[in-house]
Design a protein around this motif. Structure first.
Motif, PDB file in Angstrom:
ATOM      1  N   ALA A   2       0.827  -1.200   0.000  1.00 27.46           N
ATOM      2  CA  ALA A   2       0.000   0.000   0.000  1.00 27.46           C
ATOM      3  C   ALA A   2       0.868   1.258   0.000  1.00 27.46           C
ATOM      4  O   ALA A   2       1.976   1.267   0.541  1.00 27.46           O
ATOM      5  N   VAL A   3       0.336   2.295  -0.593  1.00 25.81           N
ATOM      6  CA  VAL A   3       1.019   3.581  -0.618  1.00 25.81           C
ATOM      7  C   VAL A   3       0.931   4.201   0.778  1.00 25.81           C
ATOM      8  O   VAL A   3      -0.125   4.184   1.403  1.00 25.81           O
ATOM      9  N   GLN A   4       2.061   4.742   1.244  1.00 25.79           N
ATOM     10  CA  GLN A   4       2.112   5.342   2.574  1.00 25.79           C
ATOM     11  C   GLN A   4       2.521   6.809   2.462  1.00 25.79           C
ATOM     12  O   GLN A   4       3.330   7.167   1.602  1.00 25.79           O
ATOM     13  N   PRO A   5       2.000   7.671   3.352  1.00 24.74           N
ATOM     14  CA  PRO A   5       2.456   9.062   3.371  1.00 24.74           C
ATOM     15  C   PRO A   5       3.945   9.127   3.707  1.00 24.74           C
ATOM     16  O   PRO A   5       4.448   8.311   4.474  1.00 24.74           O
ATOM     17  N   THR A   7       7.265  11.106   5.340  1.00 24.62           N
ATOM     18  CA  THR A   7       7.557  12.041   6.433  1.00 24.62           C
ATOM     19  C   THR A   7       8.035  13.357   5.837  1.00 24.62           C
ATOM     20  O   THR A   7       8.457  13.412   4.670  1.00 24.62           O
ATOM     21  N   THR A  73      -1.922  12.725  -2.506  1.00 29.49           N
ATOM     22  CA  THR A  73      -2.567  11.432  -2.735  1.00 29.49           C
ATOM     23  C   THR A  73      -3.831  11.339  -1.898  1.00 29.49           C
ATOM     24  O   THR A  73      -3.760  11.238  -0.670  1.00 29.49           O
ATOM     25  N   VAL A  76      -4.682   8.399   0.763  1.00 29.81           N
ATOM     26  CA  VAL A  76      -4.047   8.353   2.084  1.00 29.81           C
ATOM     27  C   VAL A  76      -4.356   9.630   2.870  1.00 29.81           C
ATOM     28  O   VAL A  76      -3.546  10.113   3.641  1.00 29.81           O
ATOM     29  N   LYS A  79      -2.278  13.295   1.727  1.00 31.00           N
ATOM     30  CA  LYS A  79      -0.873  13.458   2.113  1.00 31.00           C
ATOM     31  C   LYS A  79       0.015  13.208   0.898  1.00 31.00           C
ATOM     32  O   LYS A  79      -0.414  12.673  -0.121  1.00 31.00           O
ATOM     33  N   THR A  81       2.913  11.309  -1.124  1.00 34.98           N
ATOM     34  CA  THR A  81       3.473   9.960  -1.203  1.00 34.98           C
ATOM     35  C   THR A  81       4.485   9.882  -2.350  1.00 34.98           C
ATOM     36  O   THR A  81       4.658  10.841  -3.108  1.00 34.98           O
TER      37      THR A  81
END
Length: 103
Positions: A2-5, A7, A73, A76, A79, A81
């Motif tokens: 899965a796509v994650q935000p 930092t 994106t 999510v 945020k 990505t």
């Protein structure tokens, strides 16, 4: 996977090779300036094709000789990505072919 935000540190690091792009309000943004409207519109058309290929879409603003790009994106929570950076990188590759110049 899965796509994650990303930092804020990751975002700042990934912005380094993308001059003119900035990060604010959970979005990557850039404005391109052109000699005239046909060049600006040409970039928008090519960005639309890339966005379809990636199945990832930005907000585009077309003016007389400017194109504004703003992206995050939605899946999510709005945020930034890696998908946003992939799109930004692809746009950076094609913008000079349309006559984009530094703003």
């Amino acid at each position: 996977m899965a796509v994650q935000p990303l930092t804020e540190q990751e975002i700042q690091r990934r912005l380094e090779p993308l001059p003119g792009w900035s990060f604010a309000d959970d979005r990557l943004s850039r404005t391109y300036v052109f000699k005239g409207h046909p060049q600006a519109a040409g970039l928008v058309a090519e960005i639309a094709t890339i966005q379809e290929e990636l199945d990832h879409h930005s907000d585009l603003t077309l003016g007389y000789n400017k194109v504004g790009v703003s992206v995050n994106t939605h899946s999510v929570g709005g945020k930034v990505t890696a998908l946003d950076f992939e799109l930004a990188g692809r746009i950076e590759e094609i913008a000079p072919q349309h006559g984009a110049r530094a703003d």
